[in-house]
Write an enzyme that holds these catalytic residues in place. Sequence first.
Site, PDB file in Angstrom:
ATOM      1  CD  GLN A 127      39.728  42.508  29.675  1.00  0.00           C
ATOM      2  OE1 GLN A 127      40.246  41.337  30.342  1.00  0.00           O
ATOM      3  NE2 GLN A 127      39.884  41.219  27.818  1.00  0.00           N
ATOM      4  CG  HIS A 138      40.067  43.258  34.361  1.00  0.00           C
ATOM      5  ND1 HIS A 138      41.405  43.177  34.752  1.00  0.00           N
ATOM      6  CD2 HIS A 138      38.671  42.274  34.893  1.00  0.00           C
ATOM      7  CE1 HIS A 138      41.349  41.926  34.189  1.00  0.00           C
ATOM      8  NE2 HIS A 138      40.381  41.008  35.277  1.00  0.00           N
ATOM      9  CG  ASP A 170      39.902  40.824  38.679  1.00  0.00           C
ATOM     10  OD1 ASP A 170      40.138  39.711  40.006  1.00  0.00           O
ATOM     11  OD2 ASP A 170      39.760  39.531  37.862  1.00  0.00           O
ATOM     12  CD  GLU A 183      36.628  39.279  38.198  1.00  0.00           C
ATOM     13  OE1 GLU A 183      36.929  38.628  37.351  1.00  0.00           O
ATOM     14  OE2 GLU A 183      35.983  40.310  37.526  1.00  0.00           O
ATOM     15  CG  ASP A 228      37.221  34.661  38.370  1.00  0.00           C
ATOM     16  OD1 ASP A 228      36.491  33.996  37.075  1.00  0.00           O
ATOM     17  OD2 ASP A 228      38.340  35.699  37.336  1.00  0.00           O
ATOM     18  CD  GLN A 239      34.054  36.634  34.122  1.00  0.00           C
ATOM     19  OE1 GLN A 239      34.372  36.418  33.086  1.00  0.00           O
ATOM     20  NE2 GLN A 239      34.699  36.784  34.893  1.00  0.00           N
ATOM     21  CE  LYS A 243      37.318  33.746  33.831  1.00  0.00           C
ATOM     22  NZ  LYS A 243      38.055  35.127  33.787  1.00  0.00           N
TER      23      LYS A 243
END
Length: 418
Positions: free
Chosen positions: A171, A193, A235, A272, A306, A328, A330
């Site tokens: 990321q 990311h 994302d 994402e 997400d 994901q 998380k």
Amino acid sequence: MRIERVTATPGVAGFFFDDQAAITAGADADGMAYAGSPRTDGYERIREPGEALVVEVVLSDGRRVRGDCAAVQYSGAGDRDPLFRAADHRAVVEGTVAEALVGRDAACVADNAAVVESLADERGLHTAVRYGVSQALVAAASAARATTQTRVLADALGTEPATEPVPVFGQSGEQRRRGAEAMLLKRVGVLPHGLFNSVEAVGPDGVRLVEYLDWLSERAATLGGDGYRPRFHVDVYGMLGELFGPPYDRAAVTGYVRELRAAAAPYPLQIEGPMDAGSREAQIDAMAELRDGLADAGVAVDIVADEWCDSRADVEAFVDAGAADVVQVKTPDVGGLLESGRAARYCAGTDTRAYVGGTCNETTVSARRCAHVALATDAAQVLAKPGMGFDAGYAAVSNEMRRTLARHRAAVGPGDAA
């Protein structure tokens, strides 16, 4: 070997807590800070220093093992637990949690984790507390059994661990180009990311994201070298929803995603958080609509769940609905590591892949523990964390997987309780 004592010490995490609602609403950046007032309960400022609670378990042979309670960067968003103030949770760890664990067999990780989960049901333990305590319990079982934490988790989950490192997802933070180039030079498996968390970042008509993917594809070919085929993963924090709105299977939406696909070519692309529909049920419906629309239009782009996909039950709901190509897991939001492992394992035999994620706002200890979850479940990818600088998090996660697999191949060695 028994658990003798449990202590907790407030500490710091690897990044910040950010009020997502204020940022997506257009809060102006003020250097590293943001100007304006927060919109999410619990925040005193839009950006606040990340906190961690360091949990230490003392074993009957005198060894000490550790886990770090940490919460995600965008704490309080959606249905996530509120902002984590480490000092506020010290007493419950050293009191209620310690009382339930002291005297228990350190090797029985599933039973010990179940005790903590039962406390969560009774007392409403913050997910960060369950996360950190479970890390220490996995490390304790590893020490007691003189095996790797991956083996401990795999035995508890009934899985066969990966035999090669799981692809690491880097990321970049807002250093989208410099960070991506560092990843390309290191031939990272999944990147970058990108933190496209505002309309300004993607561009009012989405053109900046198209231009960025075009640049990224060109740099991957230049810097990556022969045989390097990374997967691009961006994302967008619901920004496709901001740009287009529902329904998401119409030509305007699929056409824009086709542009993104063309810009990323020849590398595979996954997006994402394309929208934030405001609830789990609405998010599942919107994601499924987009996924079906892309399939019908022949647009080979994967979508990643997400937002509103926080607990193990959430992950299972997205998988059951066929609402994502990737979910994901998380980890700080799921809670205990075994719960994260169960969520990742649920994807097995489906057309949805498991991504063992988390947040930049963790610690190196929690990041290393998550590497074991990824190995134990043979996940599709695992996040490089903590921090937004990429290199340190990449080293922490990659090296943990490599040393673990080396131990598996040797099949000898003491427990890795550090």
